[in-house]
Scaffold this motif. Structure first.
Motif, PDB file in Angstrom:
ATOM      1  N   GLU A  24      42.532 -88.053  20.057  1.00  0.00           N
ATOM      2  CA  GLU A  24      41.426 -87.313  20.552  1.00  0.00           C
ATOM      3  C   GLU A  24      41.753 -86.767  21.659  1.00  0.00           C
ATOM      4  O   GLU A  24      41.081 -85.914  21.693  1.00  0.00           O
ATOM      5  CB  GLU A  24      39.975 -87.828  20.366  1.00  0.00           C
ATOM      6  N   LEU A  25      41.414 -86.787  22.093  1.00  0.00           N
ATOM      7  CA  LEU A  25      42.527 -87.411  23.426  1.00  0.00           C
ATOM      8  C   LEU A  25      43.096 -86.270  23.708  1.00  0.00           C
ATOM      9  O   LEU A  25      42.894 -85.009  24.863  1.00  0.00           O
ATOM     10  CB  LEU A  25      43.179 -88.250  24.521  1.00  0.00           C
ATOM     11  N   ARG A  26      44.559 -85.535  23.229  1.00  0.00           N
ATOM     12  CA  ARG A  26      44.889 -84.760  22.408  1.00  0.00           C
ATOM     13  C   ARG A  26      45.457 -84.280  24.029  1.00  0.00           C
ATOM     14  O   ARG A  26      45.382 -83.068  24.575  1.00  0.00           O
ATOM     15  CB  ARG A  26      44.301 -83.064  22.325  1.00  0.00           C
ATOM     16  N   GLY A  27      46.178 -84.998  24.423  1.00  0.00           N
ATOM     17  CA  GLY A  27      46.890 -84.857  26.172  1.00  0.00           C
ATOM     18  C   GLY A  27      46.473 -84.981  27.077  1.00  0.00           C
ATOM     19  O   GLY A  27      46.489 -84.455  28.661  1.00  0.00           O
ATOM     20  N   ARG A  28      44.714 -85.330  26.789  1.00  0.00           N
ATOM     21  CA  ARG A  28      43.838 -85.084  28.149  1.00  0.00           C
ATOM     22  C   ARG A  28      44.173 -86.386  28.491  1.00  0.00           C
ATOM     23  O   ARG A  28      44.006 -87.427  27.570  1.00  0.00           O
ATOM     24  CB  ARG A  28      42.130 -85.398  27.791  1.00  0.00           C
ATOM     25  N   ARG A  29      44.027 -86.680  30.555  1.00  0.00           N
ATOM     26  CA  ARG A  29      43.717 -87.618  30.887  1.00  0.00           C
ATOM     27  C   ARG A  29      42.474 -88.563  31.090  1.00  0.00           C
ATOM     28  O   ARG A  29      41.126 -87.518  31.302  1.00  0.00           O
ATOM     29  CB  ARG A  29      44.872 -88.298  32.061  1.00  0.00           C
ATOM     30  N   PRO A  30      42.315 -89.733  30.492  1.00  0.00           N
ATOM     31  CA  PRO A  30      40.812 -89.929  31.452  1.00  0.00           C
ATOM     32  C   PRO A  30      40.168 -90.009  32.238  1.00  0.00           C
ATOM     33  O   PRO A  30      40.850 -90.792  33.376  1.00  0.00           O
ATOM     34  CB  PRO A  30      40.741 -91.580  30.222  1.00  0.00           C
ATOM     35  N   LEU A  31      38.538 -90.067  32.612  1.00  0.00           N
ATOM     36  CA  LEU A  31      38.447 -90.057  34.602  1.00  0.00           C
ATOM     37  C   LEU A  31      38.383 -91.215  34.257  1.00  0.00           C
ATOM     38  O   LEU A  31      38.338 -92.001  34.911  1.00  0.00           O
ATOM     39  CB  LEU A  31      36.958 -89.564  34.519  1.00  0.00           C
ATOM     40  N   THR A  32      37.484 -92.242  33.607  1.00  0.00           N
ATOM     41  CA  THR A  32      36.961 -93.288  33.637  1.00  0.00           C
ATOM     42  C   THR A  32      36.696 -93.957  32.241  1.00  0.00           C
ATOM     43  O   THR A  32      36.921 -93.615  30.818  1.00  0.00           O
ATOM     44  CB  THR A  32      35.791 -93.417  34.072  1.00  0.00           C
ATOM     45  N   ILE A  33      38.029 -95.401  32.538  1.00  0.00           N
ATOM     46  CA  ILE A  33      36.605 -96.136  31.388  1.00  0.00           C
ATOM     47  C   ILE A  33      35.880 -96.848  31.296  1.00  0.00           C
ATOM     48  O   ILE A  33      36.759 -98.020  32.689  1.00  0.00           O
ATOM     49  CB  ILE A  33      38.008 -96.677  30.523  1.00  0.00           C
ATOM     50  N   VAL A  34      35.421 -97.307  30.460  1.00  0.00           N
ATOM     51  CA  VAL A  34      34.596 -98.323  30.937  1.00  0.00           C
ATOM     52  C   VAL A  34      34.503 -99.522  29.362  1.00  0.00           C
ATOM     53  O   VAL A  34      34.354 -99.100  28.267  1.00  0.00           O
ATOM     54  CB  VAL A  34      32.961 -98.347  31.284  1.00  0.00           C
ATOM     55  N   GLY A  35      35.269-100.982  29.681  1.00  0.00           N
ATOM     56  CA  GLY A  35      34.916-102.023  28.458  1.00  0.00           C
ATOM     57  C   GLY A  35      34.207-102.992  28.725  1.00  0.00           C
ATOM     58  O   GLY A  35      34.765-103.489  29.455  1.00  0.00           O
ATOM     59  N   THR A  36      33.984-103.912  27.416  1.00  0.00           N
ATOM     60  CA  THR A  36      33.668-105.469  27.306  1.00  0.00           C
ATOM     61  C   THR A  36      33.519-105.847  26.180  1.00  0.00           C
ATOM     62  O   THR A  36      33.494-105.140  25.065  1.00  0.00           O
ATOM     63  CB  THR A  36      31.693-104.646  26.758  1.00  0.00           C
ATOM     64  N   ALA A  37      34.054-106.312  26.714  1.00  0.00           N
ATOM     65  CA  ALA A  37      35.284-108.192  25.064  1.00  0.00           C
ATOM     66  C   ALA A  37      34.203-109.162  25.681  1.00  0.00           C
ATOM     67  O   ALA A  37      34.756-109.652  26.424  1.00  0.00           O
ATOM     68  CB  ALA A  37      36.261-107.357  25.289  1.00  0.00           C
ATOM     69  N   GLY A  38      34.461-109.593  24.624  1.00  0.00           N
ATOM     70  CA  GLY A  38      34.530-111.136  24.895  1.00  0.00           C
ATOM     71  C   GLY A  38      33.534-111.676  23.519  1.00  0.00           C
ATOM     72  O   GLY A  38      33.080-111.126  22.338  1.00  0.00           O
ATOM     73  N   ASN A  39      33.139-112.923  23.641  1.00  0.00           N
ATOM     74  CA  ASN A  39      32.468-113.965  22.415  1.00  0.00           C
ATOM     75  C   ASN A  39      31.493-114.927  22.950  1.00  0.00           C
ATOM     76  O   ASN A  39      31.309-115.272  24.728  1.00  0.00           O
ATOM     77  CB  ASN A  39      33.304-113.822  20.677  1.00  0.00           C
ATOM     78  N   ASP A  40      31.250-115.285  22.616  1.00  0.00           N
ATOM     79  CA  ASP A  40      30.437-117.149  22.561  1.00  0.00           C
ATOM     80  C   ASP A  40      31.657-118.006  22.101  1.00  0.00           C
ATOM     81  O   ASP A  40      32.073-118.611  21.256  1.00  0.00           O
ATOM     82  CB  ASP A  40      29.139-117.201  21.033  1.00  0.00           C
ATOM     83  N   GLY A  41      32.507-117.902  23.377  1.00  0.00           N
ATOM     84  CA  GLY A  41      33.814-118.720  23.154  1.00  0.00           C
ATOM     85  C   GLY A  41      34.512-117.729  22.959  1.00  0.00           C
ATOM     86  O   GLY A  41      34.608-116.976  22.616  1.00  0.00           O
ATOM     87  N   PRO A  42      36.415-118.013  22.439  1.00  0.00           N
ATOM     88  CA  PRO A  42      36.238-119.648  22.255  1.00  0.00           C
ATOM     89  C   PRO A  42      37.307-119.841  23.636  1.00  0.00           C
ATOM     90  O   PRO A  42      37.123-119.581  24.515  1.00  0.00           O
ATOM     91  CB  PRO A  42      38.234-119.352  21.787  1.00  0.00           C
ATOM     92  N   LEU A  43      36.420-121.143  23.550  1.00  0.00           N
ATOM     93  CA  LEU A  43      36.541-122.077  25.007  1.00  0.00           C
ATOM     94  C   LEU A  43      38.331-122.326  25.029  1.00  0.00           C
ATOM     95  O   LEU A  43      38.229-123.406  24.584  1.00  0.00           O
ATOM     96  CB  LEU A  43      34.966-122.950  25.657  1.00  0.00           C
ATOM     97  N   ARG A  44      39.623-122.042  25.932  1.00  0.00           N
ATOM     98  CA  ARG A  44      40.374-122.310  25.528  1.00  0.00           C
ATOM     99  C   ARG A  44      40.840-123.326  27.132  1.00  0.00           C
ATOM    100  O   ARG A  44      40.949-123.110  27.751  1.00  0.00           O
ATOM    101  CB  ARG A  44      41.722-121.775  25.093  1.00  0.00           C
ATOM    102  N   PRO A  45      40.747-124.963  26.812  1.00  0.00           N
ATOM    103  CA  PRO A  45      40.995-125.610  28.362  1.00  0.00           C
ATOM    104  C   PRO A  45      42.767-124.986  28.940  1.00  0.00           C
ATOM    105  O   PRO A  45      42.636-124.962  29.909  1.00  0.00           O
ATOM    106  CB  PRO A  45      41.489-126.912  28.119  1.00  0.00           C
ATOM    107  N   ASP A  46      43.278-124.251  28.167  1.00  0.00           N
ATOM    108  CA  ASP A  46      44.879-123.986  28.889  1.00  0.00           C
ATOM    109  C   ASP A  46      45.236-122.384  29.234  1.00  0.00           C
ATOM    110  O   ASP A  46      46.169-121.867  29.117  1.00  0.00           O
ATOM    111  CB  ASP A  46      45.534-124.767  27.978  1.00  0.00           C
ATOM    112  N   THR A  47      43.861-121.830  28.412  1.00  0.00           N
ATOM    113  CA  THR A  47      44.062-120.200  28.951  1.00  0.00           C
ATOM    114  C   THR A  47      43.097-119.768  29.739  1.00  0.00           C
ATOM    115  O   THR A  47      41.683-119.271  28.886  1.00  0.00           O
ATOM    116  CB  THR A  47      44.612-119.939  27.018  1.00  0.00           C
ATOM    117  N   PRO A  48      42.790-119.216  30.489  1.00  0.00           N
ATOM    118  CA  PRO A  48      41.539-118.400  31.216  1.00  0.00           C
ATOM    119  C   PRO A  48      41.251-117.272  29.918  1.00  0.00           C
ATOM    120  O   PRO A  48      41.971-116.394  29.308  1.00  0.00           O
ATOM    121  CB  PRO A  48      42.402-117.951  32.559  1.00  0.00           C
TER     122      PRO A  48
END
Length: 234
Positions: A58-82
């Protein structure tokens, strides 16, 4: 080590994201794959999501002006991976793919951090700035109540929204007119199916996707800069 061993023996590899957690190691794998002509695909799975690909179209070659993202969950809680290296690769990969350039400035801020059993819960915010004038703000957390995966892309007077946690996965709406959504059609298919199919095609043709590999390395480099910013701020 497994990826390096496979590539050294001309065995194509499908690598879980991120490619590595070290820029030098990522560059080593990149050079090995390209020098030997061995396909290597990194499973930034949202890059293969049909709804995300429709958004990019849909961008058809246009560059985004702003990108806002939210990602996550209740976990996972990984001791070895922030959280940065768990959720971050997906969102950073989509931003770099949409903008088509490496950010000139990177900043990261920790908004919350707490012990949860033997692991650590975190909420962080990433800010990326690009030479084209585009900006990205990404919130990542494993302390949310529900699963969230939302990417909003502004181009001029409209927003293109990829909401993998909602019923309508892809829609557009005028800037400042929340609720006036127009669904954008696409052919639904599991993104992992798309990724594996394209990996299979690369194996048949024996042609590594140079841009895809470079993007995977750029993701590692950006996350490493974010990790350094978080360490400096702590």
């Amino acid at each position: 080590r497994m990826a390096r061993h496979a590539l050294s023996h001309d065995i194509p590899v499908l690598v879980e994201k991120p490619l590595t957690m070290d820029v030098r190691e990522a560059r080593t794998l990149q050079a090995l794959a390209l020098d030997r002509g061995v396909p290597m695909l990194v499973d930034h799975v949202y890059l293969y999501h049909p709804a995300y690909r429709a958004l990019r179209g849909e961008l058809r070659g246009r560059r985004p002006l702003t990108i806002v993202g939210t990602a996550g969950n209740d976990g996972p809680l990984r001791p070895d991976t922030p959280v940065l290296w768990d959720y971050g690769p997906h969102d950073v990969a989509m931003c770099l793919d949409l903008v088509g350039e490496t950010p000139t400035r990177v900043n990261a801020k920790r908004l919350d951090r707490r012990a949860v059993g033997a692991a650590v819960g975190e909420t962080i915010e990433l800010r990326l700035e690009f030479s084209s004038g585009g900006k990205a703000e990404l919130g990542l957390s494993n302390l949310l109540r529900n699963r969230t995966r939302l990417l909003s892309v502004r181009t001029g007077s409209e927003l293109l929204v990829f909401d993998d946690s909602g019923e309508t996965k892809l829609y557009r709406e005028p800037v400042g007119a929340s609720g006036q959504r127009q669904a954008i059609p696409y052919v639904a298919e599991p993104p992992l199916t798309v990724a594996i199919r394209e990996f299979g095609e690369a194996i048949v043709t024996r042609r590594p996707d140079e841009r895809s590999i470079e993007l995977a390395v750029e993701v590692v480099a950006v996350l490493a800069r974010c990790a350094a910013a978080l360490k400096q701020a702590s």
